[in-house]
Design a protein around this motif. Structure first.
Motif, short mmCIF file in Angstrom:
data_model
loop_
_atom_site.label_atom_id
_atom_site.label_comp_id
_atom_site.label_asym_id
_atom_site.label_seq_id
_atom_site.Cartn_x
_atom_site.Cartn_y
_atom_site.Cartn_z
N TYR A 1 44.95 39.69 35.22
CA TYR A 1 44.54 40.44 36.25
C TYR A 1 43.57 39.75 37.30
N TYR B 1 40.88 40.18 40.29
CA TYR B 1 39.85 41.00 41.10
C TYR B 1 39.18 40.10 42.16
N GLN C 1 35.16 40.35 43.93
CA GLN C 1 34.00 40.80 43.90
C GLN C 1 32.97 40.20 45.19
N GLY D 1 31.16 46.12 43.62
CA GLY D 1 31.77 46.12 42.32
C GLY D 1 33.26 45.22 42.33
N LEU D 2 33.87 45.40 41.36
CA LEU D 2 34.96 44.70 41.32
C LEU D 2 36.21 45.25 42.03
N PHE E 1 40.19 45.57 42.54
CA PHE E 1 41.43 45.28 41.80
C PHE E 1 42.37 44.56 43.01
N TYR F 1 48.06 42.59 39.25
CA TYR F 1 48.18 42.66 37.62
C TYR F 1 49.51 42.11 37.43
N ASP G 1 52.13 45.58 39.54
CA ASP G 1 51.25 46.28 40.46
C ASP G 1 50.49 45.34 41.24
N SER H 1 49.24 46.37 44.21
CA SER H 1 49.00 47.57 45.33
C SER H 1 47.40 47.14 45.57
N LEU I 1 37.82 36.85 40.40
CA LEU I 1 37.74 36.90 38.87
C LEU I 1 39.02 37.24 38.40
N GLY J 1 48.23 44.72 27.44
CA GLY J 1 48.39 45.07 28.57
C GLY J 1 48.66 46.54 28.73
N ALA J 2 49.65 47.02 29.74
CA ALA J 2 49.87 48.35 29.94
C ALA J 2 50.38 48.88 28.95
N SER K 1 46.91 51.73 25.95
CA SER K 1 45.91 52.35 26.95
C SER K 1 44.40 51.86 26.76
N GLN L 1 39.58 43.85 28.40
CA GLN L 1 40.03 42.47 29.55
C GLN L 1 38.77 41.62 29.41
#
Lengths: 117, 114
Positions: free
Chosen positions: A33, A35, A37, A42-43, A45, A48, A56, A58, A91, A98-99, A102, A106
Motif C-alpha cells: 500500500y 499512503y 500524509q 491523517g493518512l 490512501f 493498493y 485499487d 482510486s 508512507l 491482503g484483500a 479481512s 499492515q
C-alpha cells in the motif's frame, strides 16, 4: 530485511521535476500500500497492490501519480511534474495476505518526506 | 458524507492515570476497526484490531471497545507512562470485510506528563 524500508528518507525537489520513491516490503508479503500524509493530517490512501497488480488505484490524486510493483516485491511511486501541494510524507505498508483476509495487518515503513520548492 | 473523527486537540494526561481516546465514524459499516501508534518521523505501528462482533479487546495496558450502534471506538491506556506519548490513529475498512482500502482518522496526539 526485518521491516519495510523506503528510500530516500528525504527528497527535496523543484516544482515541475519528476520524482521516484521506492518501497521494499517485508519479504513474502503479498499486499503493498501507498499512503500520503500531509503535516498534521491523517493518512490518505493512494494505491493498493495485490502481487504485481493494482486492483485499487482510486486514491491516486491525479494522472501525474503512478506506481508499479515488480517481482511481487519492490514498488516505486512516481510523481511527474511535481507541484508544491505534493509536499508530504509518503508512507508504504505491506501485509502478508491482503484483500483475501479481512483482518490483515499492515506494517509501515518510515516514509519518504518530499518537499517541493 | 462518510468520515472518521478523532479528537484533533492534543490530550494531556498525568502519568499513572488512564488515557481515553475516541474514534467516531459516520456512514460506514466496518467489519473491524484498528488502532495504530505513530511517533514523530516514523510510520504507524499496529496495536490492536477489534471485530464488529467483539465488544472489547485487551492487550497488556491497552483496552479497545467497539460500539457499532454508537459508531464509536474507545481506546484506553491504563497506568499511562511518558513513553506512551505519541499520536494514535484509528482505522477501519469502509466496505466491511475488505482489506483493500483502510481509511485512517487524522489521529489524536497524546502527551503523558511525569
Amino acid at each position: 530485511g526485518a521491516g519495510v524500508s523506503q528510500s530516500p528518507s528525504n527528497k527535496v525537489t523543484e516544482k515541475g521535476k519528476d520524482v521516484e520513491l521506492r518501497c521494499d516490503p517485508i519479504s513474502g508479503h503479498t499486499a503493498l500500500y501507498w499512503y500520503r500524509q500531509r503535516l498534521g493530517q491523517g493518512l490518505e490512501f493512494l494505491i493498493y497492490f495485490q502481487g504485481n497488480s493494482a486492483p485499487d488505484k482510486s486514491g491516486l490524486p491525479s494522472d501525474r501519480f503512478s506506481a508499479e510493483r515488480t517481482g511481487e516485491s519492490v514498488s516505486t511511486l512516481t510523481i511527474q511534474r511535481t507541484q508544491q501541494e505534493d509536499s508530504a510524507v509518503y508512507l508504504c505498508a505491506s501485509s502478508p495476505v491482503g484483500a483475501s483476509s479481512s483482518t490483515d495487518t499492515q506494517y509501515f515503513g518510515p516514509g519518504t518526506r518530499l518537499t517541493v520548492l | 458524507s462518510q468520515k472518521i473523527e478523532q479528537n484533533s486537540e492534543a490530550l494531556n494526561i498525568q502519568e499513572g492515570k488512564t488515557a481515553t481516546l475516541t474514534c467516531n465514524y459516520t456512514n460506514y459499516s466496518p467489519a473491524y476497526l484498528q488502532w495504530y501508534r505513530q511517533d514523530p518521523g516514523r510510520g504507524p505501528v499496529f496495536l490492536l484490531l477489534i471485530r464488529e462482533n467483539e465488544k472489547e479487546k485487551r492487550k497488556e495496558r491497552l483496552k479497545v471497545t467497539f460500539d457499532t450502534t454508537l459508531k464509536q471506538s474507545l481506546f484506553h491506556i491504563t497506568a499511562s507512562q511518558p513513553a506512551d506519548s505519541a499520536t494514535y490513529l484509528c482505522a477501519l475498512d469502509p466496505v466491511g470485510g475488505s482489506a483493500s482500502k483502510i481509511i485512517f482518522g487524522s489521529g489524536t496526539r497524546l502527551s503523558i506528563r511525569p
